[in-house]
Design a protein around this motif. Structure first.
Motif, short mmCIF file in Angstrom:
data_model
loop_
_atom_site.label_atom_id
_atom_site.label_comp_id
_atom_site.label_asym_id
_atom_site.label_seq_id
_atom_site.Cartn_x
_atom_site.Cartn_y
_atom_site.Cartn_z
N VAL A 81 0.86 -1.18 0.00
CA VAL A 81 0.00 0.00 0.00
C VAL A 81 0.89 1.23 0.00
O VAL A 81 1.70 1.42 0.91
CB VAL A 81 -0.93 0.03 1.22
CG1 VAL A 81 -1.83 1.27 1.17
CG2 VAL A 81 -1.76 -1.25 1.32
N ALA A 100 1.01 5.46 2.64
CA ALA A 100 0.44 4.82 3.82
C ALA A 100 0.72 5.55 5.13
O ALA A 100 0.40 5.04 6.20
CB ALA A 100 0.96 3.39 3.93
N GLY A 104 -4.42 5.46 2.91
CA GLY A 104 -3.37 4.45 2.87
C GLY A 104 -3.14 3.80 4.22
O GLY A 104 -3.03 2.57 4.34
N GLN A 105 -3.05 4.62 5.25
CA GLN A 105 -2.83 4.10 6.60
C GLN A 105 -3.98 3.19 7.02
O GLN A 105 -3.78 2.09 7.55
CB GLN A 105 -2.70 5.26 7.58
CG GLN A 105 -2.45 4.87 9.01
CD GLN A 105 -2.45 6.08 9.95
OE1 GLN A 105 -3.49 6.58 10.33
NE2 GLN A 105 -1.26 6.56 10.28
N THR A 125 -6.13 1.63 5.14
CA THR A 125 -6.18 0.42 4.31
C THR A 125 -5.15 -0.60 4.78
O THR A 125 -5.43 -1.81 4.85
CB THR A 125 -5.94 0.78 2.84
OG1 THR A 125 -6.97 1.67 2.41
CG2 THR A 125 -5.94 -0.46 1.96
N ALA A 126 -3.95 -0.14 5.09
CA ALA A 126 -2.91 -1.05 5.56
C ALA A 126 -3.36 -1.78 6.83
O ALA A 126 -3.18 -3.01 6.97
CB ALA A 126 -1.62 -0.28 5.82
N ALA A 159 3.74 -1.26 3.98
CA ALA A 159 3.22 0.10 3.89
C ALA A 159 4.34 1.02 3.44
O ALA A 159 5.41 1.05 4.06
CB ALA A 159 2.67 0.55 5.24
N MET A 163 4.99 6.23 10.18
CA MET A 163 4.34 4.92 10.09
C MET A 163 4.65 4.04 11.29
O MET A 163 4.50 2.83 11.22
CB MET A 163 4.72 4.23 8.79
CG MET A 163 4.22 4.95 7.54
SD MET A 163 4.43 4.00 6.01
CE MET A 163 6.22 4.11 5.80
N ASN A 173 -2.00 4.26 -3.91
CA ASN A 173 -2.76 5.31 -3.22
C ASN A 173 -2.00 6.62 -3.12
O ASN A 173 -2.61 7.67 -2.91
CB ASN A 173 -3.12 4.81 -1.81
CG ASN A 173 -3.71 5.89 -0.95
OD1 ASN A 173 -4.81 6.39 -1.19
ND2 ASN A 173 -2.97 6.30 0.08
#
Length: 279
Positions: free
Chosen positions: A8, A11, A16-17, A19-20, A32, A40, A81
């Motif tokens: 992803v 992220a 993105g975050q 979804t991961a 990610a 992250m 993304n």
């Protein structure tokens, strides 16, 4: 059965975050990627592998894909993304900035696709998810370069879908509407920096307000909605080719289909508050 492996991009926040984290909760091995790996840490704490990756740097992308394949032996899902919104009047936006917008929103996504495809073809399976926007089907004032990238990614996705279908690979387009992320604030700031003191200043101020004003923010959908849609697509046996989700996405795309160019122009000028503005 193997554990599915997903990459992803973009992220470090927002869609993105979220979804991961969602893919990890479903049992995926998740990588990610973002430029700011320090943002992250929450993902790393959740067991997600954080990769420092700049989608405008080819060596960075090659290294990321190689690390994924070396560590996990495969790649099943690519979620493109990473992106941002470059707004400003066509007359005002420098071609350097225009190229930068395409580098991030289009060429970075396509290069990752090129790098992932040999592995997906070898395993005869995979899903490529390209996050475009309802902005890939409609147009808004002062957003020419942003919309240009999203229109381009829509077309590339359609062509790609036909090319890779014989190899068992799916291509899915996600078209978010208004979402509660950092995107709108960054786009509005860029718009005011570029056109806030030019002949298009009044339009820029009105458009920026339509992006970040209270009325807009109250109607935006949470990023979890997009994450849920992505996970639905990548776990489906036969996913849809497109998912329009989030505030305004389906009605705006339908309206654009029904209205003439000038009728949609009038609607959009009124909706964004730039109607009658010239300087």
């Amino acid at each position: 059965m193997h554990t599915k492996v997903a990459l992803v991009t973009g992220a470090s926040s927002g869609i993105g975050q979220t979804t991961a984290l969602k893919l990890k909760s479903l049992g995926f091995t998740v990588y990610a990627a973002a430029r700011r790996v320090e943002r992250m840490q929450m993902l790393a704490d959740a067991g997600i592998v954080a990769l420092e990756m700049d989608v405008t740097n080819d060596a960075s992308m090659q290294a990321g894909i190689q690390e994924i394949v070396s560590r996990s032996g495969r790649i099943d899902v690519l979620v493109n993304n990473a992106g941002y919104g470059s707004y400003g009047a066509v007359e005002d936006v420098s071609l350097d900035e225009a190229r930068a917008q395409f580098d991030v929103n289009v060429f970075g996504a396509v290069r990752l696709i090129q790098l992932a495809l040999p592995h997906m073809r070898a395993q005869r399976s995979g899903t490529i998810v390209n996050i475009t926007s309802m902005g890939g089907k409609i147009h808004t004032p002062l957003g020419a370069w942003y919309h240009g990238t999203k229109f381009a990614l829509e077309a590339i996705s359609d062509c790609l879908r036909m090319e890779v279908q014989p190899f068992g690979i799916d291509v899915v387009v996600i078209e978010p509407g208004g979402i509660k992320t950092e995107w709108a604030g960054i786009a509005a700031d860029k718009l005011l920096d570029v056109s806030g003191s030019t002949s298009y200043a009044s339009q820029a101020r009105a458009m920026a307000e339509s992006m970040i004003g209270d009325a807009s923010r109250k109607r935006q959908s949470p990023p979890e909605l997009i994450a849920d849609t992505i996970t639905k697509a990548v776990t489906a046996r036969r996913p849809k080719t497109r998912y329009a989700v989030g505030f305004g996405a389906k009605p705006m795309i339908l309206l654009r289909r029904l209205l003439s160019d000038r009728a949609f122009d009038r609607f959009m000028r009124k909706a964004t508050g730039i109607s009658g503005q010239s300087s």
